[in-house]
Each structure stands twice: as structure tokens, then as C-alpha cells.
Design an enzyme around this catalytic site. Structure first.
Site, PDB file in Angstrom:
ATOM      1  N   ASP A  56       0.844  -1.185   0.000  1.00 62.45           N
ATOM      2  CA  ASP A  56       0.000   0.000   0.000  1.00 62.45           C
ATOM      3  C   ASP A  56       0.883   1.239   0.000  1.00 62.45           C
ATOM      4  OD1 ASP A  56      -2.795   1.084   0.205  1.00 62.45           O
ATOM      5  OD2 ASP A  56      -1.815   2.155   1.828  1.00 62.45           O
ATOM      6  N   ASP A  76      -3.347  -2.225  -4.456  1.00 62.84           N
ATOM      7  CA  ASP A  76      -4.548  -1.484  -4.826  1.00 62.84           C
ATOM      8  C   ASP A  76      -4.233  -0.440  -5.895  1.00 62.84           C
ATOM      9  OD1 ASP A  76      -3.322   0.531  -3.420  1.00 62.84           O
ATOM     10  OD2 ASP A  76      -4.887   0.748  -1.913  1.00 62.84           O
ATOM     11  N   HIS A  93     -10.314   0.024  -1.289  1.00 58.53           N
ATOM     12  CA  HIS A  93     -10.205  -0.372   0.114  1.00 58.53           C
ATOM     13  C   HIS A  93     -11.496  -1.095   0.470  1.00 58.53           C
ATOM     14  CE1 HIS A  93      -6.671   2.033   0.151  1.00 58.53           C
ATOM     15  NE2 HIS A  93      -7.355   3.046  -0.339  1.00 58.53           N
ATOM     16  N   ASP A 138      -2.630  -0.403   4.760  1.00 59.16           N
ATOM     17  CA  ASP A 138      -3.068   0.980   4.929  1.00 59.16           C
ATOM     18  C   ASP A 138      -2.613   1.518   6.284  1.00 59.16           C
ATOM     19  OD1 ASP A 138      -4.308   1.077   2.507  1.00 59.16           O
ATOM     20  OD2 ASP A 138      -6.336   0.847   3.283  1.00 59.16           O
TER      21      ASP A 138
END
Length: 161
Positions: free
Chosen positions: A9, A75, A130, A140
């Protein structure tokens, strides 16, 4: 070949002039069958979220001591698409140019990532946004902690990966 899962992340905190950070989590099964987790996080100044995602992937891949079969989850569709849609191969063929002869940004990091990835067999996976995936959420947390504290979090005792 050992199997490893990596979750990354990058968090630029929405401000390219402010602090940012990245986090990476490495999961692997040791020879004795036990599951292990290694966490890496780092804060950086004046950068962007895509750059953070690259740094997270680099940190995790450089931490692997031996060649591994890796599933890397991010992500960042940009990072994942660079490999799955063969953007990097195209950039290399064009002399690290893209589109209308535009220079590829962060070439040094992309090349470092390629070097870190070279010994491994990697499948790149996009974890959309998320969406509550616990390991994505943990990354995160690491990235946010790094962004807020500008600290390095690592497990120095990891001898077997």
C-alpha cells in the site's frame, strides 16, 4: 520454490508537498509449516501515491533472500497493469518512452523494481480500492503510520523467508 504473498500500500496523504508513506506485508510458510509475517513501512517526503506503491513493492521484493513464487497484491491498478498489460515491455522497446514519445516517469524505480523481481516468479493482482480485505487494510495502517511518523518499521530478526 517457496510461495510468498505480498500485500502493498502506498499513501501520499493527498498532498504531494507533505509527508507520505508506504507499507508492505510479506506472508510465507516456513519449512516447519508455520505461517510467518514480515511488515515493512517507511515515510517519505514530497512524492506521489504511484511512487509509494512502487517503493512498497520494491521493499518487499528486495527483502526476499531466495527466489520465490510470489503473489503480489496491490490497490494500484497502475502498478499491476504495468506488468499484466505489458506496459513495461512496451516502454523498454520504445527506449522508456510511452504514448506520444513521452518519458516514462520514475524510470529509476521501475528499473529497480525489475531488478528486484528478476529472481522471482510473480503474479500481479489488483485489490480494488479499500474493500475491507484485512491485509490490504493492514498495509493501509502501516502506510498511514509511516506517513504520520516518518518511521521505518521492519522485523530485523527475519532470517528465514
Amino acid at each position: 520454490m517457496m510461495k510468498v504473498e505480498i500485500y502493498t500500500d502506498g499513501a501520499a496523504r493527498g498532498n504531494p508537498d507533505g509527508p507520505g508513506g508506504y507499507g508492505a506485508v510479506i506472508l510465507y510458510t516456513a519449512p516447519d509449516g508455520t505461517l510467518h509475517k514480515r511488515e515493512y513501512s517507511r515515510g517519505y517526503q514530497k512524492t506521489t501515491n504511484n511512487r509509494m506503491e512502487l517503493m512498497a513493492a520494491i521493499a518487499a521484493l528486495e527483502a526476499l533472500i531466495r527466489p520465490c513464487q510470489v503473489d503480489l497484491y496491490s490497490d494500484s491498478s497502475y502498478l499491476v497493469n504495468a506488468f499484466n498489460q505489458h506496459w513495461i515491455e512496451s516502454w523498454e522497446k520504445k527506449g522508456w518512452k510511452r504514448g506520444k514519445n513521452e518519458e516514462v516517469k520514475n524510470q529509476d524505480l521501475w528499473k529497480r523494481l525489475l531488478d528486484a523481481a528478476a529472481p522471482h516468479t510473480i503474479r500481479w493482482h489488483w485489490v480494488k480500492g479499500h474493500n475491507g480485505h484485512p491485509l490490504n487494510e493492514r498495509c493501509d495502517e502501516l502506510a498511514t503510520a509511516a506517513a504520520d511518523g516518518n518511521q521505518l518499521i521492519a522485523d530485523p530478526g527475519a532470517s528465514e523467508r
